[in-house]
Enzyme design. Structure first.
Site, short mmCIF file in Angstrom:
data_model
loop_
_atom_site.label_atom_id
_atom_site.label_comp_id
_atom_site.label_asym_id
_atom_site.label_seq_id
_atom_site.Cartn_x
_atom_site.Cartn_y
_atom_site.Cartn_z
N ARG A 131 14.94 42.40 12.05
CA ARG A 131 15.25 42.16 10.64
C ARG A 131 14.54 40.90 10.17
NH1 ARG A 131 16.30 46.63 10.95
NH2 ARG A 131 18.23 47.76 10.47
N GLU A 157 10.92 44.05 1.33
CA GLU A 157 10.56 45.47 1.48
C GLU A 157 10.99 46.27 0.25
OE1 GLU A 157 11.65 47.36 5.10
OE2 GLU A 157 11.13 45.64 6.34
N HIS A 217 7.14 48.58 8.37
CA HIS A 217 8.39 49.12 8.90
C HIS A 217 8.18 50.52 9.47
CE1 HIS A 217 12.94 48.22 8.47
NE2 HIS A 217 12.70 48.90 9.58
#
Length: 307
Positions: free
Chosen positions: A234, A263, A281
Site C-alpha cells: 500500500r 491511484e 497496480h
C-alpha cells in the site's frame, strides 16, 4: 438476484465465472467504464444489488448506506483498506476475500521490481530506445541482505524466491510462522534493525485507514545508504514527502512500486526520478491470479447463498 461486478479483469480470460453466476440465477451487471468506479458511481450502481464482486473501489459508509438490498461483498482480491469493514458488520452484510489467490503473482512482481532496479533494466531499455549507449553499474541482489516487513502469505512467497539468490533474510511481523522461519533460515528482527541493515526492503503489510506511514522521515534516516525499497502493498505505508527527499538527496539507490498515492493518477515527482521503477497496480494481474481470484470470488458468493 442481482450481482454487480466492479473489477475490470474479473472473468477476462474465460467466461466460466460469469456463466456459473448466471446458471445459479444471478443477473450480472459488469463495470462498463473500463476503470475504477468513483464513489458517486458506486452509490448509483450498488442500489438494488444482492451481491457485489468488488475490485479496489471505495466501499465506505456512504456507499453501504445506498446498498439497500446487499447481502454479501465478495472481494476480488484481499485488501480491505478501502472498505468500512466495521460498518458492513453493523449492517449485517457478509464480507469474503479471495484468500491466497494472488500470492505468487505479487511475489514474482516484487522480485521483478528488485531486479529491474538493481540491474537498471528499465532505465537501460529506455536509453537503448533513445539510441543512448550507457552502462550503469548494477547493485547485487545475490547474497544481499533483504528485509521483509510483513511475513504473511506474500512475504513468505518472496522469501522462498530470494533463497535462490542466497540472500540473508530479516523479517518482521506481529505473528510468525515459526516452522517457516526455521525451515528457511529467516532471522526475526525489529523494524529498526531491518532499516539499519537491509540492502533491500520490501513491504507486505496492510495499511488501515488510520495507519501512520511505517516509513516516515525518521525511518528514512535509519536506512543504509543506497538501500532499495519495494512496495507492492500500500502506498500509504510510505511517507510521500520523505520518499521524495530521500530520492532527491541520493539516500536511496531506488524505489520500486506497484502502488501509488493517487491511484489511478500519476505522481510526477516519482516519474521524474531516474531512481524509480513504477507499475500501475498490476502485481496481481497474472493470468493465474486473475483466474484464481475470479473463481474464488464466485465460490464465496455461491457458498453464501447455498447455491
Amino acid at each position: 438476484m442481482k450481482l454487480l461486478v466492479t473489477s475490470k479483469s474479473f472473468g477476462k480470460l474465460r467466461d466460466e465465472p460469469i456463466r456459473r453466476l448466471k446458471e445459479a440465477g444471478f443477473t450480472v451487471f459488469l463495470n462498463e467504464k473500463g476503470r475504477l468506479l468513483s464513489e458517486e458511481e458506486m452509490v448509483e450502481a450498488i442500489q438494488g444489488m444482492d451481491a457485489v464482486i468488488l475490485g479496489t473501489e471505495v466501499f465506505n459508509r456512504n456507499v453501504i448506506d445506498h446498498a439497500d438490498n446487499l447481502k454479501i461483498v465478495s472481494r476480488y482480491g484481499v485488501g480491505l483498506d478501502k472498505i468500512d469493514v466495521d460498518y458492513l458488520e453493523e449492517k449485517g452484510i457478509a464480507l469474503r476475500i479471495a484468500r491466497f489467490a494472488n500470492t505468487n503473482s505479487v511475489a514474482d512482481h516484487t522480485v521483478g521490481l528488485m531486479l529491474s532496479l538493481c540491474h537498471n533494466i528499465t532505465r537501460s531499455d529506455a536509453n537503448i530506445r533513445a539510441h543512448v549507449w550507457k552502462k550503469p553499474v548494477a547493485k547485487d541482489l545475490y547474497q544481499s541482505t533483504v528485509g521483509i516487513l510483513g511475513l504473511g502469505a506474500i512475504g513468505k512467497a518472496v522469501a522462498r524466491r530470494l533463497k535462490g539468490f542466497d540472500c540473508k533474510i530479516l523479517a518482521f511481523d506481529s505473528v510468525y510462522d515459526e516452522e517457516f522461519v526455521k525451515e528457511h533460515g529467516i532471522q526475526k528482527a525489529a523494524v529498526d534493525e531491518i532499516l539499519r541493515t537491509a540492502d533491500f526492503l520490501t513491504l507486505h503489510l496492510p495499511a488501515l485507514p488510520e495507519f501512520s506511514p511505517l516509513l516516515d522521515a525518521e525511518a528514512f534516516l535509519k536506512l543504509k545508504k543506497d538501500a532499495v525499497i519495494i512496495n507492492t502493498a500500500r502506498a500509504k505505508l510510505v511517507d510521500q514527502n520523505a520518499l521524495y527527499e530521500a530520492l532527491k538527496n541520493g539516500q536511496l539507490y531506488g524505489y520500486g512500486s506497484d502502488v501509488h498515492f493517487m491511484e489511478p493518477g500519476f505522481d510526477e515527482e516519482l516519474i521524474a526520478s531516474e531512481k524509480t521503477v513504477l507499475t500501475p497496480h498490476i502485481a496481481a494481474s497474472s493470468a493465474g491470479a486473475i483466474q484464481r481470484m475470479s473463481d474464488i470470488a464466485v465460490e464465496n458468493v455461491l457458498e453464501y447463498f447455498g447455491l
